[in-house]
Design a protein around this motif. Structure first.
Motif, mmCIF file in Angstrom:
data_model
loop_
_atom_site.group_PDB
_atom_site.id
_atom_site.type_symbol
_atom_site.label_atom_id
_atom_site.label_comp_id
_atom_site.label_asym_id
_atom_site.label_seq_id
_atom_site.Cartn_x
_atom_site.Cartn_y
_atom_site.Cartn_z
ATOM 1 N N ASP A 238 0.854 -1.181 0.000
ATOM 2 C CA ASP A 238 0.000 0.000 0.000
ATOM 3 C C ASP A 238 0.897 1.240 0.000
ATOM 4 O OD1 ASP A 238 -1.755 2.070 0.412
ATOM 5 O OD2 ASP A 238 -2.648 1.264 2.237
ATOM 6 N N PRO A 239 0.813 2.102 -1.042
ATOM 7 C CA PRO A 239 1.671 3.298 -1.099
ATOM 8 C C PRO A 239 1.461 4.253 0.070
ATOM 9 C CG PRO A 239 0.613 2.891 -3.228
ATOM 10 C CD PRO A 239 -0.051 1.992 -2.225
ATOM 11 N N GLU A 240 0.297 4.225 0.702
ATOM 12 C CA GLU A 240 0.007 5.161 1.783
ATOM 13 C C GLU A 240 0.480 4.663 3.143
ATOM 14 O OE1 GLU A 240 -4.078 6.261 1.796
ATOM 15 O OE2 GLU A 240 -3.989 7.285 -0.141
ATOM 16 N N SER A 241 0.099 3.424 3.488
ATOM 17 C CA SER A 241 0.409 2.919 4.827
ATOM 18 C C SER A 241 1.590 1.967 4.860
ATOM 19 C CB SER A 241 -0.830 2.210 5.406
ATOM 20 O OG SER A 241 -1.134 1.046 4.637
ATOM 21 N N GLY A 242 2.002 1.454 3.704
ATOM 22 C CA GLY A 242 3.088 0.481 3.664
ATOM 23 C C GLY A 242 2.625 -0.934 3.957
ATOM 24 N N GLU A 243 1.339 -1.121 4.187
ATOM 25 C CA GLU A 243 0.793 -2.452 4.481
ATOM 26 C C GLU A 243 0.907 -3.356 3.255
ATOM 27 O OE1 GLU A 243 -3.550 -4.503 5.562
ATOM 28 O OE2 GLU A 243 -3.332 -2.337 5.339
ATOM 29 N N MET A 244 1.212 -4.634 3.476
ATOM 30 C CA MET A 244 1.297 -5.608 2.396
ATOM 31 C C MET A 244 -0.051 -6.304 2.249
ATOM 32 S SD MET A 244 4.334 -5.086 1.400
ATOM 33 C CE MET A 244 4.573 -6.415 0.225
ATOM 34 N N VAL A 245 -0.574 -6.313 1.031
ATOM 35 C CA VAL A 245 -1.894 -6.897 0.758
ATOM 36 C C VAL A 245 -1.727 -8.038 -0.237
ATOM 37 C CG1 VAL A 245 -4.245 -6.433 -0.007
ATOM 38 C CG2 VAL A 245 -2.918 -4.621 1.099
ATOM 39 N N ASP B 189 -6.684 -10.866 -2.722
ATOM 40 C CA ASP B 189 -7.622 -10.029 -1.956
ATOM 41 C C ASP B 189 -7.791 -8.666 -2.612
ATOM 42 O OD1 ASP B 189 -7.864 -12.083 -0.137
ATOM 43 O OD2 ASP B 189 -6.331 -11.289 1.214
ATOM 44 N N LEU B 190 -6.685 -8.150 -3.150
ATOM 45 C CA LEU B 190 -6.742 -6.844 -3.806
ATOM 46 C C LEU B 190 -7.570 -6.914 -5.091
ATOM 47 C CD1 LEU B 190 -5.683 -3.955 -3.468
ATOM 48 C CD2 LEU B 190 -3.705 -4.587 -4.842
ATOM 49 N N TYR C 289 -8.986 -3.721 -6.788
ATOM 50 C CA TYR C 289 -7.701 -3.024 -6.622
ATOM 51 C C TYR C 289 -7.834 -1.764 -5.765
ATOM 52 C CZ TYR C 289 -5.988 -6.326 -10.054
ATOM 53 O OH TYR C 289 -5.643 -7.481 -10.695
ATOM 54 N N VAL C 290 -8.707 -1.854 -4.789
ATOM 55 C CA VAL C 290 -8.814 -0.823 -3.762
ATOM 56 C C VAL C 290 -8.285 -1.426 -2.462
ATOM 57 C CG1 VAL C 290 -10.348 0.687 -2.450
ATOM 58 C CG2 VAL C 290 -10.824 0.211 -4.865
ATOM 59 N N ILE C 291 -7.268 -0.801 -1.837
ATOM 60 C CA ILE C 291 -6.697 -1.324 -0.600
ATOM 61 C C ILE C 291 -7.788 -1.365 0.463
ATOM 62 C CG2 ILE C 291 -4.924 -1.031 1.166
ATOM 63 C CD1 ILE C 291 -3.701 -1.584 -1.519
ATOM 64 N N PRO C 292 -8.108 -2.532 1.021
ATOM 65 C CA PRO C 292 -9.233 -2.631 1.965
ATOM 66 C C PRO C 292 -9.094 -1.732 3.188
ATOM 67 C CG PRO C 292 -8.521 -4.816 1.245
ATOM 68 C CD PRO C 292 -7.499 -3.845 0.739
ATOM 69 N N SER C 293 -7.895 -1.613 3.752
ATOM 70 C CA SER C 293 -7.729 -0.867 5.004
ATOM 71 C C SER C 293 -7.708 0.649 4.795
ATOM 72 C CB SER C 293 -6.448 -1.309 5.707
ATOM 73 O OG SER C 293 -5.330 -1.107 4.858
ATOM 74 N N SER C 294 -6.970 1.119 3.795
ATOM 75 C CA SER C 294 -6.799 2.557 3.598
ATOM 76 C C SER C 294 -7.738 3.150 2.552
ATOM 77 C CB SER C 294 -5.358 2.866 3.186
ATOM 78 O OG SER C 294 -5.085 2.329 1.891
#
Length: 306
Positions: free
Chosen positions: A29-36, A40-41, A46-51
């Motif tokens: 995730d470019p915003e939070s750095g979370e790995m998805v 699931d993406l 292709y919308v990051i679920p968390s952010s």
């Protein structure tokens, strides 16, 4: 004699064979750095679920997610002259085109199709940023005009997903000529009373923003999309001032009246279907009333006459 193979005992892993792991199983995730996880993406368009960050998406994937049951009929793009200016910079233009076609499996940056959304027959045109930055050249211009003509012929609304860096510099003035050409085709659609809805995705800039991308009956933007003519760095260097936070992003533009609404990709289909029913004076589903509507008045000139 090979001392390594003959005298060094192989490890268990090498005896069993190495298992190659596919690339891009996990996406950052470019915003939070979370790995998805990539599956699931994909399932979440292709919308990051968390952010809620909207990743770039190919034209074919967008059409698959947007149309009912992912079914659509592709509109064949017109054939145009290739490299009319014999342009060359660090690389020949024809070679750049060849690489882009191989990378995207597309003939140019535009893909148009016929299908339905919630049962409504529509024409959808998508710009693919992966094809030379979604730049507008002769082929893309002719493809957009063909989409407008198809919508006019079949009496269907047209939805355009814009994503572009602007005019294609390798075609010079021939690229800039596509701005008035597409605008004329657009005007014919409006004269026929058919709705034209534009979805501005990340990024939509340059000559595309200066023409058909900002002439819709309703302008919808995906969250966080960069939308403008010149980029923020160019503007800052020109005026020698620091721009406000979020300048030229979807939310900033909606607050300042440049776009009508910001809608998640996950709700895009339902929102556009509701807008089309309003523009076409059709009954609106009671369940769809929860979809947020623009604060501006919808244009009456786009509504078909009874």
């Amino acid at each position: 004699m090979n001392w390594i193979t003959n005298f060094v005992r192989p490890k268990i892993n090498s005896m069993l064979g190495r298992r190659d792991m596919p690339e891009n199983l996990w996406i950052k995730d470019p915003e939070s750095g979370e790995m998805v996880f990539h599956k699931d993406l994909e399932d979440n368009q292709y919308v990051i679920p968390s952010s809620g960050h909207h990743m770039k998406i190919s034209a074919r994937e967008r059409l698959k997610f947007f149309f009912d049951d992912g079914e659509y009929e592709t509109i064949e793009n017109p054939k145009v002259m290739v490299d009319p200016l014999k342009f060359r910079d660090e690389k020949r233009y024809v070679d750049r085109l060849k690489d882009a076609k191989t990378k995207t499996s597309m003939e140019d940056a535009i893909l148009s199709a016929l299908g339905t959304i919630e049962g409504l027959p529509v024409v959808v045109t998508v710009q693919d940023f992966a094809f030379m930055g979604g730049s507008l050249g002769m082929a893309a211009g002719d493809a957009i005009i063909k989409a407008f003509e198809t919508a006019l012929e079949r009496r269907r609304p047209l939805i355009l997903f814009a994503a572009s860096g602007g005019a294609r510099m390798q075609e010079g003035i021939l690229s800039l000529m596509q701005l008035p050409r597409t605008t004329v085709a657009l005007d014919r659609l409006k004269e026929a009373g058919l709705p034209y809805i534009v979805v501005l995705t990340n990024p939509t800039t340059g000559g595309v923003t200066a023409s058909y991308a900002m002439l819709g009956d309703v302008h919808i933007a995906e969250p966080g999309a960069l939308i403008g003519f010149a980029g923020p760095r160019v503007i800052e260097q020109t005026i020698r001032e620091k721009l406000p936070d979020g300048f030229q992003r979807s939310e900033y533009l909606m607050d300042h009246g440049m776009v009508d609404m910001v809608v998640s990709r996950l709700k895009m289909k339902a929102t556009i279907a509701q807008l089309l029913k309003i523009l076409l004076k059709m009954p609106v589903d009671a369940e769809a009333e929860a979809v947020p509507m623009p604060l501006v008045a919808l244009p009456t000139e786009a509504r078909p006459q009874a």
